[in-house]
Design an enzyme around this catalytic site. Structure first.
Site, short mmCIF file in Angstrom:
data_model
loop_
_atom_site.label_atom_id
_atom_site.label_comp_id
_atom_site.label_asym_id
_atom_site.label_seq_id
_atom_site.Cartn_x
_atom_site.Cartn_y
_atom_site.Cartn_z
N LYS A 161 0.86 -1.18 0.00
CA LYS A 161 0.00 0.00 0.00
C LYS A 161 0.89 1.22 0.00
O LYS A 161 1.63 1.47 0.94
CB LYS A 161 -0.90 -0.02 1.23
CG LYS A 161 -1.77 1.19 1.30
CD LYS A 161 -2.84 1.07 2.35
CE LYS A 161 -3.61 2.37 2.42
NZ LYS A 161 -4.62 2.33 3.47
N LYS A 163 -2.06 -1.57 -4.02
CA LYS A 163 -2.91 -0.38 -4.04
C LYS A 163 -2.05 0.88 -4.06
O LYS A 163 -1.11 0.96 -3.28
CB LYS A 163 -3.74 -0.42 -2.75
CG LYS A 163 -4.57 0.78 -2.48
CD LYS A 163 -5.31 0.56 -1.21
CE LYS A 163 -5.87 1.88 -0.76
NZ LYS A 163 -6.31 1.85 0.58
N TYR A 167 -14.62 1.33 -7.97
CA TYR A 167 -15.88 2.09 -7.90
C TYR A 167 -16.64 2.02 -9.21
O TYR A 167 -17.81 2.37 -9.27
CB TYR A 167 -15.58 3.55 -7.51
CG TYR A 167 -14.81 3.66 -6.22
CD1 TYR A 167 -15.47 3.56 -4.99
CD2 TYR A 167 -13.42 3.80 -6.21
CE1 TYR A 167 -14.75 3.61 -3.80
CE2 TYR A 167 -12.70 3.85 -5.02
CZ TYR A 167 -13.37 3.76 -3.83
OH TYR A 167 -12.67 3.79 -2.65
C1 PBG Z 1 -7.27 3.26 4.76
C2 PBG Z 1 -7.73 3.17 3.37
C3 PBG Z 1 -7.51 4.12 2.36
C4 PBG Z 1 -8.13 3.65 1.22
C5 PBG Z 1 -8.70 2.41 1.53
N1 PBG Z 1 -8.42 2.13 2.86
C6 PBG Z 1 -6.89 5.44 2.33
C7 PBG Z 1 -5.74 5.91 3.04
O1 PBG Z 1 -4.76 5.21 3.30
O2 PBG Z 1 -5.81 7.09 3.31
C8 PBG Z 1 -8.14 4.37 -0.08
C9 PBG Z 1 -9.06 3.87 -1.08
C10 PBG Z 1 -9.30 4.79 -2.20
O3 PBG Z 1 -8.61 5.82 -2.39
O4 PBG Z 1 -10.22 4.50 -2.96
N2 PBG Z 1 -8.12 2.65 5.63
#
Ligand code: PBG
Length: 320
Positions: free
Chosen positions: A189, A242, A307
């Site tokens: 991530k 991600k 989405y």
């Molecule tokens: C954190 C989380 C995030 C997303 C999913 N889970 C964002 C972050 O780390 O700030 C982002 C998902 C997206 O941008 O669609 N719980």
């Protein structure tokens, strides 16, 4: 090659990558206290949902052949620890129960993190010096995982990036008779600008500082493979990368290295980009979205969290 491209049927027969509704996961935002649905300004076409609206939305997704939804919660109140995350009557727990009761065959995946529940917006509890306390956070995440799985979540998806969390969650789930609940770990991530619209939607932007202390540097790919291997060794069932589109090479490398199912999260900023370009008349939305998601699948993603899921499933069921 040209001979194989000449007729549509033959092109289909030799196509290497398939994009179908059956590979998609649809993220949904369930919010305490909303009446029905309220549009999210930063994510055109996506709403904050009451529990009832979430059940309706889940039904629509299932009817389109989408096998799973991913739930995010906006709680009644936030606090320093993020205690809403392990409240058995919390908004995600209630939505999970309601969706599973209405649509037992639809998979419910719950996002597991504290950032939507903490008053400061960080993904864990803070020490006095303002830095996230990794090990203390693990205990709280474990409580949240057990609460979500007990509410009926089919899969839990830790998105916090604390070290050692997959092992800690696996142990806690096993101890509570939830040994059959898989973990989909957000292993790679990145500290990404593409989460911007999500943070507005989840009201989870850090009040100060950033997530660079626990999320990955976009310049690194080897590190993603190491994170994925560690999570696999700790018992992750599915590995997530991600965001997706700027990290297609990472998807492929993680897939090749772990041989585990890989999920790619086509995040809010990637969605907003295509929606904005389409709304401005700059791109053909349908063609661009299908091309982007096919690219994510081609890179090695078994699962695409997006989405666009409902739109894509609708388009695929009525070919142009
Ligand atoms: C954190 C989380 C995030 C997303 C999913 N889970 C964002 C972050 O780390 O700030 C982002 C998902 C997206 O941008 O669609 N719980």
């Amino acid at each position: 090659m040209r001979r194989l491209r000449k007729t549509g049927l033959l092109r289909g027969l030799v196509r290497e990558t398939e994009l179908s509704a059956g590979h998609l996961v649809y993220p949904m935002f369930v919010r305490h206290g909303v009446d029905g649905r309220v549009p999210i300004a930063s994510l055109p076409g996506i709403d904050h949902l009451s529990i009832g609206a979430a059940v309706d939305e889940a039904r629509e997704a299932a009817a389109l052949g989408i096998p799973a939804v991913l739930l995010f919660g906006l709680p009644a109140a936030k606090d320093e620890e993020g205690s809403g995350a392990w409240d058995d009557e919390g908004v995600v727990q209630l939505a999970t129960r309601a969706i599973k009761a209405a649509h037992p065959d639809l998979l419910v995946i719950t996002d597991l993190c504290l950032c939507e529940y903490t008053s400061h917006g960080h993904c864990g509890v803070l020490r006095d010096d303002g830095v996230v306390d990794n090990d203390l956070t693990l205990d709280l995440l474990a409580r949240a995982a057990v609460s979500q799985a007990t509410a009926g979540a089919d899969v839990v998806a830790p998105s916090d990036m604390m070290d050692g969390r997959v092992g800690a969650l696996r142990a806690a789930l096993d101890e509570h008779g939830l040994a059959e609940t898989p973990i989909m770990a957000y292993s790679a991530k990145y500290a990404s600008a593409f989460y911007g619209p999500f943070r507005e939607a989840a009201e989870s932007a850090p009040a100060y500082g950033d997530r660079g202390g626990y999320q990955m540097d976009p310049a690194n790919a080897e590190e993603a493979v190491r994170e994925a291997e560690l999570d696999a060794a700790e018992g992750a069932d599915v590995i997530m990368v991600k965001p997706a589109l700027p990290y297609l090479d990472v998807i492929r490398r993680v897939k090749d290295a772990t041989r585990l199912p890989v999920a790619a999260y086509n995040v809010s900023g990637e969605y907003a980009m295509l929606k904005a370009a389409a709304a401005a008349g700059l791109l053909d939305e349908r063609a661009a979205v299908i091309e982007a998601l096919t690219g994510i699948r081609r890179a090695g993603a078994d699962i695409v969290i997006t989405y666009h899921a409902k739109d894509v499933a609708t388009w695929l069921s009525a070919p142009a």
